[in-house]
Design a protein around this motif. Structure first.
Motif, mmCIF file in Angstrom:
data_model
loop_
_atom_site.group_PDB
_atom_site.id
_atom_site.type_symbol
_atom_site.label_atom_id
_atom_site.label_comp_id
_atom_site.label_asym_id
_atom_site.label_seq_id
_atom_site.Cartn_x
_atom_site.Cartn_y
_atom_site.Cartn_z
ATOM 1 N N THR A 45 3.151 -2.480 0.215
ATOM 2 C CA THR A 45 4.449 -1.538 0.490
ATOM 3 C C THR A 45 3.573 -0.052 0.987
ATOM 4 N N GLY A 46 4.472 0.899 1.115
ATOM 5 C CA GLY A 46 3.930 2.164 1.716
ATOM 6 C C GLY A 46 4.495 2.049 3.071
ATOM 7 N N SER A 47 4.152 3.146 3.910
ATOM 8 C CA SER A 47 4.796 3.303 5.351
ATOM 9 C C SER A 47 3.887 2.690 6.358
ATOM 10 N N SER A 48 2.540 2.578 6.133
ATOM 11 C CA SER A 48 1.570 1.993 6.984
ATOM 12 C C SER A 48 1.953 0.629 7.560
ATOM 13 N N PRO A 49 2.270 -0.316 6.675
ATOM 14 C CA PRO A 49 2.485 -1.661 7.209
ATOM 15 C C PRO A 49 3.840 -1.719 8.111
ATOM 16 N N LEU A 52 0.665 -5.995 -4.135
ATOM 17 C CA LEU A 52 -0.470 -5.471 -4.503
ATOM 18 C C LEU A 52 -0.096 -4.873 -5.824
ATOM 19 N N ASP A 53 0.948 -4.009 -6.078
ATOM 20 C CA ASP A 53 0.990 -3.125 -7.009
ATOM 21 C C ASP A 53 2.478 -2.916 -7.274
ATOM 22 N N GLU A 54 2.679 -1.948 -8.406
ATOM 23 C CA GLU A 54 4.145 -1.448 -8.962
ATOM 24 C C GLU A 54 3.863 -0.389 -9.775
ATOM 25 N N LEU A 78 -3.142 -4.617 3.921
ATOM 26 C CA LEU A 78 -3.320 -3.317 3.111
ATOM 27 C C LEU A 78 -3.166 -2.181 3.877
ATOM 28 N N GLY A 79 -2.804 -1.166 3.146
ATOM 29 C CA GLY A 79 -2.990 0.130 3.504
ATOM 30 C C GLY A 79 -4.005 0.830 3.044
ATOM 31 N N ILE A 80 -4.122 2.189 3.201
ATOM 32 C CA ILE A 80 -5.256 2.961 2.529
ATOM 33 C C ILE A 80 -4.623 4.300 2.313
ATOM 34 N N ASP A 131 1.839 12.718 -2.449
ATOM 35 C CA ASP A 131 1.735 12.007 -1.291
ATOM 36 C C ASP A 131 3.117 11.103 -1.419
ATOM 37 N N ASN A 132 3.339 10.270 -2.436
ATOM 38 C CA ASN A 132 4.446 9.519 -2.832
ATOM 39 C C ASN A 132 5.730 10.058 -3.134
ATOM 40 N N ALA A 133 5.873 11.359 -3.358
ATOM 41 C CA ALA A 133 7.075 12.127 -3.795
ATOM 42 C C ALA A 133 8.268 12.142 -2.502
ATOM 43 N N GLY A 142 -3.995 12.000 9.366
ATOM 44 C CA GLY A 142 -4.111 12.200 7.848
ATOM 45 C C GLY A 142 -4.887 10.913 7.211
ATOM 46 N N LYS A 143 -5.234 9.822 7.827
ATOM 47 C CA LYS A 143 -5.776 8.804 7.371
ATOM 48 C C LYS A 143 -7.379 8.779 7.794
ATOM 49 N N ALA A 144 -7.691 9.750 8.816
ATOM 50 C CA ALA A 144 -8.814 9.681 9.580
ATOM 51 C C ALA A 144 -10.151 9.518 8.663
#
Ligand code: GLP
Length: 265
Positions: free
Chosen positions: A40-44, A70-72, A135-137, A168-170, A206-208
């Motif tokens: 999950t997350g915005s990357s994918p 992956l996670d919860e 995956l994201g990072i 970050d996730n707020a 931001g991921k660089a």
């Protein structure tokens, strides 16, 4: 690992979709259970939108896969809109026509989250191997919810988030950091390494730093993403902004420009 440096996030989405389809469809054709690892997350998200477009317009079918998250978060009630199980249904699996019964995630609402983590690891090992894991990072190098300092050999377990990750996730919780759970259940880095193909996507400046540390830095628990250096089949897909700190960026562009058609992802 193969580093695929592309002009835009949309290009990244297409390549990630190609990589997923390229691993899943041959596995489905061989029949038997096929486990697809989802993040999950915005990357994918752009990759998921591309998979949905292909499903809608080109008849792509992923029927037959068992999807594993992956996670919860720990403590969100089942059905909470920001629980990752709900997020992935909303963003991908419902529209792909996958029955919720084949979409699995750690039970973050369990009375005993430690046992739920062990149960999820066992469930994944019994169903697996994961044919391809998206995956994201995190901006601090986390993968899944394995924060810096996580054992490179870790299995699925309960972890405590860093304040940076909660901040970050707020944005997914109306900007309210206090609403972001402190605890999570995440596949361990050792668990993730068990997948046959890892496809990590990262976009934006931001991921660089995290991308450079994961690809070119030392193998270290201080950058959980660096564990990918141990895996035999990694496709790391980044846009120019996320790849902007890579010392070998020119070489990655050169390799991509001269990729053999037979090489695939
Ligand atoms: C989240 C997730 C990770 C994700 C990462 C990056 O907290 N647990 O699986 O890869 O952080 O998130 P984003 O893609 O939104 O930047």
């Amino acid at each position: 690992m193969e580093v695929v440096l592309l002009p835009t996030p949309e290009d990244c989405g297409r390549v990630v979709a190609d990589a997923v389809v390229g691993s899943v469809l041959p596995a489905l054709a061989r029949s038997g259970p096929v486990v697809l690892g989802l993040a999950t997350g915005s990357s994918p998200l752009l990759a998921y939108q591309e998979l949905l477009r292909r499903h809608r317009d080109e008849g792509l079918s992923l029927t037959g896969v068992q999807a594993f998250l992956l996670d919860e978060y720990v403590g969100l009630p089942a059905g909470h809109p920001e629980s990752y199980r709900e997020v992935i249904r909303r963003e991908l699996t419902d529209a792909l026509g996958l029955d919720p019964a084949v979409v699995h995630g750690p039970d973050g609402a369990a009375a005993d989250p430690l046992q739920a983590a062990r149960d999820y690891e066992a469930q994944l090992l019994a169903a697996g191997p994961v044919v391809v894991q998206v995956l994201g990072i995190g901006s601090n190098g986390h993968v899944g919810f394995n924060e810096p300092g996580s054992s490179l050999a870790s299995r699925t377990r309960v972890k405590t988030l860093t304040e940076q990750t909660r901040t970050d996730n707020a944005r997914f919780f109306g900007g309210d950091v206090d609403a972001v759970p402190r605890h999570v259940i995440t596949q361990g880095l050792g668990t993730i390494l068990g997948a046959q193909h890892l496809v990590l996507v990262a976009t934006g400046e931001g991921k660089a730093e995290a991308v450079a540390a994961a690809v070119e830095g030392p193998l270290t628990a201080s950058c959980p993403g660096s564990v990918l250096q141990l895996h035999p089949h990694v496709t790391l897909v980044v846009d120019e902004a996320a790849g902007s700190r890579l010392v070998r960026a020119d070489h990655h562009r050169y390799v991509l420009a001269h990729k053999l058609a037979s090489q695939g992802w």
